[in-house]
Design a protein around this motif. Structure first.
Motif, PDB file in Angstrom:
ATOM      1  N   THR A 162      64.149  26.164  62.635  1.00  0.00           N
ATOM      2  CA  THR A 162      62.997  26.949  63.088  1.00  0.00           C
ATOM      3  C   THR A 162      61.777  26.729  62.195  1.00  0.00           C
ATOM      4  OG1 THR A 162      63.724  28.879  61.830  1.00  0.00           O
ATOM      5  CG2 THR A 162      64.453  28.735  64.123  1.00  0.00           C
ATOM      6  N   MET A 163      61.990  26.220  60.991  1.00  0.00           N
ATOM      7  CA  MET A 163      60.876  26.001  60.055  1.00  0.00           C
ATOM      8  C   MET A 163      60.141  24.682  60.328  1.00  0.00           C
ATOM      9  SD  MET A 163      61.084  25.944  55.943  1.00  0.00           S
ATOM     10  CE  MET A 163      59.620  25.969  54.956  1.00  0.00           C
ATOM     11  N   PHE A 164      60.817  23.725  60.965  1.00  0.00           N
ATOM     12  CA  PHE A 164      60.269  22.383  61.133  1.00  0.00           C
ATOM     13  C   PHE A 164      60.031  22.079  62.614  1.00  0.00           C
ATOM     14  CE2 PHE A 164      62.820  22.410  57.260  1.00  0.00           C
ATOM     15  CZ  PHE A 164      61.934  21.883  56.345  1.00  0.00           C
ATOM     16  N   ASN A 165      59.057  21.219  62.889  1.00  0.00           N
ATOM     17  CA  ASN A 165      58.794  20.772  64.254  1.00  0.00           C
ATOM     18  C   ASN A 165      59.948  19.911  64.736  1.00  0.00           C
ATOM     19  OD1 ASN A 165      56.256  21.969  64.334  1.00  0.00           O
ATOM     20  ND2 ASN A 165      55.242  20.124  63.570  1.00  0.00           N
ATOM     21  N   TYR A 166      60.334  20.104  65.999  1.00  0.00           N
ATOM     22  CA  TYR A 166      61.397  19.274  66.565  1.00  0.00           C
ATOM     23  C   TYR A 166      60.905  17.840  66.779  1.00  0.00           C
ATOM     24  CZ  TYR A 166      64.713  17.208  69.763  1.00  0.00           C
ATOM     25  OH  TYR A 166      65.590  16.342  70.354  1.00  0.00           O
ATOM     26  N   GLU A 167      59.661  17.716  67.240  1.00  0.00           N
ATOM     27  CA  GLU A 167      59.101  16.394  67.521  1.00  0.00           C
ATOM     28  C   GLU A 167      57.596  16.441  67.315  1.00  0.00           C
ATOM     29  OE1 GLU A 167      60.480  13.988  70.997  1.00  0.00           O
ATOM     30  OE2 GLU A 167      58.401  14.203  71.643  1.00  0.00           O
ATOM     31  N   SER A 168      57.038  15.340  66.851  1.00  0.00           N
ATOM     32  CA  SER A 168      55.577  15.235  66.764  1.00  0.00           C
ATOM     33  C   SER A 168      55.146  13.848  67.205  1.00  0.00           C
ATOM     34  CB  SER A 168      55.082  15.537  65.346  1.00  0.00           C
ATOM     35  OG  SER A 168      55.501  14.533  64.455  1.00  0.00           O
ATOM     36  N   ARG A 169      53.965  13.802  67.778  1.00  0.00           N
ATOM     37  CA  ARG A 169      53.344  12.553  68.215  1.00  0.00           C
ATOM     38  C   ARG A 169      51.954  12.533  67.600  1.00  0.00           C
ATOM     39  NH1 ARG A 169      55.965  10.478  72.998  1.00  0.00           N
ATOM     40  NH2 ARG A 169      57.708  11.842  73.494  1.00  0.00           N
ATOM     41  N   ASP A 170      51.694  11.513  66.798  1.00  0.00           N
ATOM     42  CA  ASP A 170      50.440  11.452  66.052  1.00  0.00           C
ATOM     43  C   ASP A 170      49.861  10.049  66.097  1.00  0.00           C
ATOM     44  OD1 ASP A 170      50.451  14.162  64.786  1.00  0.00           O
ATOM     45  OD2 ASP A 170      52.295  13.403  63.890  1.00  0.00           O
ATOM     46  N   ILE A 171      48.599   9.965  65.722  1.00  0.00           N
ATOM     47  CA  ILE A 171      47.961   8.671  65.480  1.00  0.00           C
ATOM     48  C   ILE A 171      47.618   8.637  63.994  1.00  0.00           C
ATOM     49  CG2 ILE A 171      45.977   7.192  65.942  1.00  0.00           C
ATOM     50  CD1 ILE A 171      45.970   8.334  68.786  1.00  0.00           C
ATOM     51  N   TRP A 172      48.183   7.670  63.300  1.00  0.00           N
ATOM     52  CA  TRP A 172      47.951   7.483  61.868  1.00  0.00           C
ATOM     53  C   TRP A 172      47.094   6.257  61.660  1.00  0.00           C
ATOM     54  CZ3 TRP A 172      53.572   7.525  59.509  1.00  0.00           C
ATOM     55  CH2 TRP A 172      54.137   8.784  59.672  1.00  0.00           C
ATOM     56  N   THR A 173      46.262   6.303  60.644  1.00  0.00           N
ATOM     57  CA  THR A 173      45.549   5.124  60.167  1.00  0.00           C
ATOM     58  C   THR A 173      46.034   4.878  58.742  1.00  0.00           C
ATOM     59  OG1 THR A 173      43.629   5.623  61.529  1.00  0.00           O
ATOM     60  CG2 THR A 173      43.296   4.108  59.702  1.00  0.00           C
ATOM     61  N   LEU A 174      46.580   3.687  58.511  1.00  0.00           N
ATOM     62  CA  LEU A 174      47.083   3.314  57.195  1.00  0.00           C
ATOM     63  C   LEU A 174      46.190   2.242  56.595  1.00  0.00           C
ATOM     64  CD1 LEU A 174      50.909   3.055  57.971  1.00  0.00           C
ATOM     65  CD2 LEU A 174      49.702   4.948  56.912  1.00  0.00           C
ATOM     66  N   SER A 175      45.790   2.465  55.367  1.00  0.00           N
ATOM     67  CA  SER A 175      45.022   1.482  54.617  1.00  0.00           C
ATOM     68  C   SER A 175      45.432   1.636  53.162  1.00  0.00           C
ATOM     69  CB  SER A 175      43.515   1.706  54.797  1.00  0.00           C
ATOM     70  OG  SER A 175      43.148   3.000  54.349  1.00  0.00           O
ATOM     71  N   GLY A 176      44.787   0.917  52.273  1.00  0.00           N
ATOM     72  CA  GLY A 176      45.127   1.057  50.870  1.00  0.00           C
ATOM     73  C   GLY A 176      44.618  -0.080  50.032  1.00  0.00           C
ATOM     74  N   TYR A 177      44.937   0.002  48.758  1.00  0.00           N
ATOM     75  CA  TYR A 177      44.556  -1.011  47.787  1.00  0.00           C
ATOM     76  C   TYR A 177      45.519  -0.893  46.616  1.00  0.00           C
ATOM     77  CZ  TYR A 177      42.422   3.131  45.754  1.00  0.00           C
ATOM     78  OH  TYR A 177      42.230   4.390  45.249  1.00  0.00           O
ATOM     79  N   SER A 178      45.801  -2.016  45.980  1.00  0.00           N
ATOM     80  CA  SER A 178      46.680  -2.057  44.817  1.00  0.00           C
ATOM     81  C   SER A 178      47.957  -1.276  45.105  1.00  0.00           C
ATOM     82  CB  SER A 178      45.939  -1.541  43.583  1.00  0.00           C
ATOM     83  OG  SER A 178      46.756  -1.650  42.444  1.00  0.00           O
TER      84      SER A 178
END
Length: 166
Positions: free
Chosen positions: A52-68
């Motif tokens: 009950t504390m956590f979502n059963y399912e989620s649908r998201d759009i992520w953007t991943l970037s980074g450096y080093s």
């Protein structure tokens, strides 16, 4: 004498340039570049001691970037933004693993959020796991509750360079 000074100067200059080139070409990846871009991501709850504390399912759009050694993860829908330090360099150039922890204190009590993630890149897709632990402590640092959840995660690349096209 002028020739000797010119030769020594040229040798030092060429050695300095050669060292600079060598430094620029020797680097190990912390984050496989194939992960950079935008992703449609679905997370499904596998198990939990408190569902009950956590979502059963989620649908998201992520953007991943980074450096080093820093991964930047953004969810433009929710406004979430995280910068995560990656501890270990990738060995196979297709696995991304990280842990993060956040502590929130209120009135002497605290809640500690821990997350462990492992994703494996498969072309324009990735699969993996995302494990959460939420620990609540009282003002005397006594553990009051520990809730856990394990998710299966799958992502499909929406935009960005495909692996091998970097």
């Amino acid at each position: 004498m002028k020739k000797i000074v010119l030769i020594v100067f040229s040798f030092v200059f060429l050695a300095a340039n050669a060292q600079g080139l060598l430094k620029g070409n020797v680097s190990e990846e912390y984050i496989p570049k194939g992960f950079f871009g935008s992703w449609g991501v679905i997370s499904k709850l596998n198990s939990s001691n408190n569902p009950t504390m956590f979502n059963y399912e989620s649908r998201d759009i992520w953007t991943l970037s980074g450096y080093s050694d820093t991964l930047i993860l953004e969810n433009l829908q929710s406004g979430a933004h995280s910068e995560i330090k990656i501890k270990d360099k990738t060995k196979d150039n297709r696995t991304l693993e990280f842990e993060r922890q956040k502590t929130v204190s209120k009135n002497g009590a605290k809640t500690v959020y821990k997350e462990t993630v492992k994703f494996t890149l498969l072309g324009n897709n990735f699969t993996g796991t995302d494990n959460f632990v939420v620990e609540t402590y009282d003002e005397n640092n006594k553990l009051l509750s520990k809730n856990q959840a394990s998710y299966s995660v799958a992502g499909v690349k929406i935009s960005g360079k495909a692996p091998g096209n970097n």
